[in-house]
Design an enzyme around this catalytic site. Structure first.
Site, PDB file in Angstrom:
ATOM      1  N   SER A  96       5.954   7.739  12.861  1.00 30.23           N
ATOM      2  CA  SER A  96       5.891   6.411  12.267  1.00 30.23           C
ATOM      3  C   SER A  96       6.797   5.415  12.986  1.00 30.23           C
ATOM      4  O   SER A  96       7.783   5.790  13.616  1.00 30.23           O
ATOM      5  CB  SER A  96       6.303   6.471  10.792  1.00 30.23           C
ATOM      6  OG  SER A  96       5.433   7.301  10.059  1.00 30.23           O
TER       7      SER A  96
ATOM      8  N   ASP B  74       3.774  -0.809  11.475  1.00 34.61           N
ATOM      9  CA  ASP B  74       3.305   0.523  11.103  1.00 34.61           C
ATOM     10  C   ASP B  74       2.644   1.104  12.339  1.00 34.61           C
ATOM     11  O   ASP B  74       1.912   0.401  13.045  1.00 34.61           O
ATOM     12  CB  ASP B  74       2.300   0.446   9.945  1.00 34.61           C
ATOM     13  CG  ASP B  74       1.960   1.823   9.399  1.00 34.61           C
ATOM     14  OD1 ASP B  74       2.491   2.184   8.335  1.00 34.61           O
ATOM     15  OD2 ASP B  74       1.158   2.529  10.034  1.00 34.61           O
TER      16      ASP B  74
ATOM     17  N   ASP C  94       0.789  -1.235   0.000  1.00 36.70           N
ATOM     18  CA  ASP C  94       0.000   0.000   0.000  1.00 36.70           C
ATOM     19  C   ASP C  94       0.819   1.284   0.000  1.00 36.70           C
ATOM     20  O   ASP C  94       0.310   2.343  -0.324  1.00 36.70           O
ATOM     21  CB  ASP C  94      -0.938   0.010   1.215  1.00 36.70           C
ATOM     22  CG  ASP C  94      -0.182   0.003   2.549  1.00 36.70           C
ATOM     23  OD1 ASP C  94       1.059  -0.098   2.531  1.00 36.70           O
ATOM     24  OD2 ASP C  94      -0.835   0.083   3.603  1.00 36.70           O
ATOM     25  N   HIS C  95       2.101   1.211   0.354  1.00 34.69           N
ATOM     26  CA  HIS C  95       2.889   2.424   0.563  1.00 34.69           C
ATOM     27  C   HIS C  95       3.630   2.913  -0.684  1.00 34.69           C
ATOM     28  O   HIS C  95       4.020   4.082  -0.738  1.00 34.69           O
ATOM     29  CB  HIS C  95       3.929   2.198   1.671  1.00 34.69           C
ATOM     30  CG  HIS C  95       3.422   2.511   3.045  1.00 34.69           C
ATOM     31  ND1 HIS C  95       2.293   1.928   3.565  1.00 34.69           N
ATOM     32  CD2 HIS C  95       3.898   3.339   4.017  1.00 34.69           C
ATOM     33  CE1 HIS C  95       2.102   2.386   4.799  1.00 34.69           C
ATOM     34  NE2 HIS C  95       3.053   3.240   5.086  1.00 34.69           N
TER      35      HIS C  95
ATOM     36  N   ARG D 294       8.809   3.357  11.696  1.00 36.29           N
ATOM     37  CA  ARG D 294       9.879   2.895  10.806  1.00 36.29           C
ATOM     38  C   ARG D 294      11.209   2.633  11.526  1.00 36.29           C
ATOM     39  O   ARG D 294      11.817   3.521  12.103  1.00 36.29           O
ATOM     40  CB  ARG D 294      10.061   3.863   9.642  1.00 36.29           C
ATOM     41  CG  ARG D 294      10.516   5.246   9.994  1.00 36.29           C
ATOM     42  CD  ARG D 294      10.374   6.201   8.822  1.00 36.29           C
ATOM     43  NE  ARG D 294       8.969   6.365   8.478  1.00 36.29           N
ATOM     44  CZ  ARG D 294       8.475   7.445   7.892  1.00 36.29           C
ATOM     45  NH1 ARG D 294       9.257   8.433   7.558  1.00 36.29           N
ATOM     46  NH2 ARG D 294       7.189   7.535   7.606  1.00 36.29           N
TER      47      ARG D 294
END
Length: 754
Positions: A643, A160, A95-96, A645
């Protein structure tokens, strides 16, 4: 289709016994959060009561979810763990990496070609290790999880920060770094500090212009971006029961913006309706059998002050629509005061673009409410003054709203329907003329609005609101417009007023879809080959980080002293950099390029102490590393918010940064640093941040005796020959100290797997 029903039945089968045991050791009624946490202890039946905000606890989550940008690094790590198959149900969602530029069809086609190497890699790894794979265009991870996998009383982790969206279906769902996901996929327990509990009591009922989004916008204004750190937010009360399941998901989703570990609602009829509406009647039936265990005890909600660490009460009947921003998601302004705030602060009054959708607000209810306003614009002969985009959250929702005629309404007012992907919400927006960096305003129904987040323009003032507010403001094109009371002039010169939006929780004719986009893994993946081209600039097989050499860190050079807000977007930007998420060395070239240097107020311009020259942060770090000199990063409050990440931790590790010393950390980032064998420290006295000078060299003493709760010593050697010494804190427990000594948590897993 019901996924993993046997696993769900197993969770429910042991829930009563585990919760009753927990109630005995805790010796008091339990919140829903406590019930789920104690039901997922790695030790099984609870043998002790854990202390909130203090005890580190091992859990066994039920499943793992990964989006394509973070899945690359997570799976590259999992490939090193020595396992043949994932130990718990796991999924990958593409999706990213889809950039919003023209429209859904063209953008998806471009993404499939541009990202073919990455998609093929993710599909093959998923196929080999028993991981469900959701193809590009299937939808945004959190919406797809809510529609297919989330279940009341469950526990999941996801790579996420907005994994917390699944709290809308009564699940403890927590955003983590990829290394945490590797632990769980490898069959290891997952560690979390037992969270504090914030209770939000909702009374009254939403009506008119006020939407579920306004609940979390209000809460964000109360708690700020760090007020939920280390806590789980539990919503309860009559007001909570009346909110739709997807509305609950919206509220939980944006809980990431207050730093909360996660947010959750108790099981009720709205959740049961959603489960049945999305083809999971069997899950609803199983949940109904143990429904008392899927919500907090009645005594807790009757006297919440006794059971929560903090209580917030909101009357939904009195709640106003809010607009939050710009530049931070916790600057909350009621719509009745917004026009004044726009004028007072000199925010650009003209609204250039309104954007609805994203993982936060792309449900059937969201789309129908926004479409009711778009239809009014048509019926009242209004000219829509702003550009307008719609990002559906999943192919299931997109197909259904198209079937029911809502997408055509948006198109009639000039709206552009984008692909079922994150798009502008994460910086994947090829916005025309954004590079001119002109001052402008946009309004979105997204969750995050940091500077440069959506379009890369630091002067874009991004405001966050419900899809209803975004649509109404887009019609007006003016931020001083109040849709609740102001009139507009239509094309015929007539004064007209927008009426309250109307929506439907679930489609009357049910959901429908031709191809949801799911690809099941092979029953036996042993023969599946995974190849990574050694010349690829997008994928790189990982080389294990070196273990600690047993010595104190001495002679560390200051890389950067970051001033003010430094999110994971500042540390490792998204947007065009997403293409390198599977190549650690290449993506390391964006390390801290968005952080503001304390000494010159500039980004990506720091002093190289070896040469005396100023240059990019990554280049300076590489220069130190090339001569065997370690470096240190100094940060301010809530360092690493945003985020989940883990690249923001892996990049400094890769470029020779040994220590990150800050005033305070955001939870996920601190954990990510620990997982990668980094030393994450906080100033015992926050004022010591001011002692750091541009030409400083650092020693970190006491590492040989590092122990839980024991301070370390920092010695700063200044260029003029003077020095400062002071203690610093850490939150490493013994297990995390073992990660540090091994060089990373992954190194330890490999050792344990022989």
């Amino acid at each position: 289709m019901v996924f993993d029903i046997d696993m769900i039945k197993e969770v429910y089968a042991r829930m009563a016994e585990r919760i009753e045991a927990a109630r005995k050791v805790v010796n008091k009624p339990l919140t829903l959060t406590e019930k789920i946490l104690y039901a997922h202890l790695d030790e099984g039946i609870a043998k002790q009561a854990y202390t909130r905000g203090v005890s580190y606890v091992d859990f066994n989550p039920d499943r793992v979810a990964m989006q394509d940008a973070t899945a690359q690094m997570a799976l590259l790590q999992f490939m090193q763990a020595g396992k043949d198959r994932v130990a718990v149900p796991s999924t990958v969602h593409c999706d990213h990496l889809i950039q919003a530029k023209v429209g859904a069809k063209e953008d998806l086609e471009t993404a499939v070609i541009t990202n073919r190497e990455v998609y093929d890699f993710l599909a093959s790894v998923s196929n080999k290790y028993g991981i469900g794979f959701w193809k590009p265009g299937a939808g945004i991870i959190h919406q797809v999880v809510l529609e297919n996998y989330a279940f009341p009383g469950g526990m999941m982790i996801g790579t996420d920060s907005h994994t917390v969206n699944a709290g809308g279906l009564g699940m403890v769902a927590i955003g983590v770094g990829g290394a945490d996901a590797v632990d769980v996929m490898a069959g290891m327990p997952w560690e979390l500090k037992f969270p504090k509990l914030i209770g939000v009591k909702l009374t009254g009922k939403l009506s008119g212009w006020t939407a579920a989004k306004d609940v979390i916008l209000k809460v964000a204004g109360i708690l700020t971006v760090k007020g939920g750190t280390g806590a789980i937010v539990e919503y309860f009360g009559e007001g909570a029961e009346s909110i739709s399941c997807t509305g609950k998901g919206t509220i939980c989703n944006m809980g990431a913006e207050i730093g909360a570990t996660t947010s959750i609602f108790g099981y009720g009829e709205k959740m049961a309706e959603y489960l049945r509406g999305t083809g999971r009647t069997e899950v609803a039936s199983e949940a109904d059998k143990i429904k008392d265990y899927l919500t907090g005890d009645s005594e807790v909600y009757a006297d919440p002050e006794k059971y929560f660490d903090q209580i917030i009460e909101i009357n939904l009947s009195e709640l106003e629509p809010h607009i939050n921003g710009p530049f931070t998601p916790d600057l909350a302004t009621p719509v009745s005061e917004f026009a004044e705030a726009v004028k007072k602060n000199g925010w650009p009054q003209k609204l250039e673009v309104g954007l609805i959708g994203s993982c936060t607000n792309s449900s059937y209810e969201d789309i129908t409410r926004a479409a009711s306003l778009a239809q009014q614009a048509i019926d009242k002969n209004l000219e829509v003054k702003s550009e307008y985009t719609v990002t559906p959250g999943s192919e299931l929702v997109r197909y259904t709203v198209e079937r029911d005629g809502y997408l055509s309404i948006f198109e009639k007012i000039g709206g552009v329907v984008l692909a079922n992907a994150c798009g502008p919400c994460i910086g994947q927006w090829a916005r025309h003329n954004a590079d001119k960096e002109e001052k402008n305003s946009i309004m979105t129904s997204f969750n995050r609005n940091f500077a440069k987040r959506a379009d890369g323009n630091p002067n874009t003032h991004a405001f966050v609101a419900s899809p209803d507010m975004v649509t109404a403001f887009a019609i007006a094109g003016d931020l001083t417009f109040n849709p609740m009371k102001d009139y507009l002039i239509n094309k015929d010169g007539e004064k007209v007023k927008l009426e309250e939006p109307m929506g439907i929780d679930l489609p009357v004719r049910g959901f429908a879809v031709d191809d949801a986009g799911y690809q099941a893994p092979a029953e036996d993946g042993s023969s599946v080959e995974i190849s990574v081209d050694s010349n690829s600039d997008r994928l790189q097989i990982l080389t294990p980080f070196k273990e600690w050499d047993g010595e104190d860190y001495k002679g560390l050079k200051l890389l950067i002293k970051a001033k003010g807000k430094c999110t994971t977007d500042h540390i490792s930007m998204a947007g065009p950099w997403l293409r390198f998420r599977g190549h650690l060395d290449n993506i390391s070239n964006n390390m801290l390029i968005g952080a503001v240097n304390f000494y010159n107020e500039e980004t990506n311009k720091v002093k190289n102490q070896l040469s005396g020259d100023y240059g990019p942060v990554p280049d300076t770090a590489r220069a130190y590393k090339s001569v065997g000199v370690g470096s240190i990063v100094i940060g301010d409050e809530n360092y690493g918010e945003g985020s989940s990440r883990e690249h923001a931790a892996m990049e400094p590790r890769n470029l020779g940064v040994k220590v990150v010393l800050v005033r305070s950390f955001a939870r996920i980032h601190e954990t990510n640093l620990k997982k990668q064998g980094m030393l994450g420290l906080t100033f015992a006295n926050k004022a010591d941040y001011d002692k750091v000078k541009e030409d400083d060299t650092f020693d970190i003493l006491g590492l040989k005796e590092i122990a839980p709760g024991k301070q370390l010593e920092v010695v700063i050697h200044h260029a003029d020959g003077t020095k400062d010494e002071f203690p610093v804190n850490h939150t490493y427990n013994q297990n995390q100290i073992d990660w540090f000594k091994a060089g990373s948590a992954l190194n330890l897993i490999k050792e344990q797997n022989g």
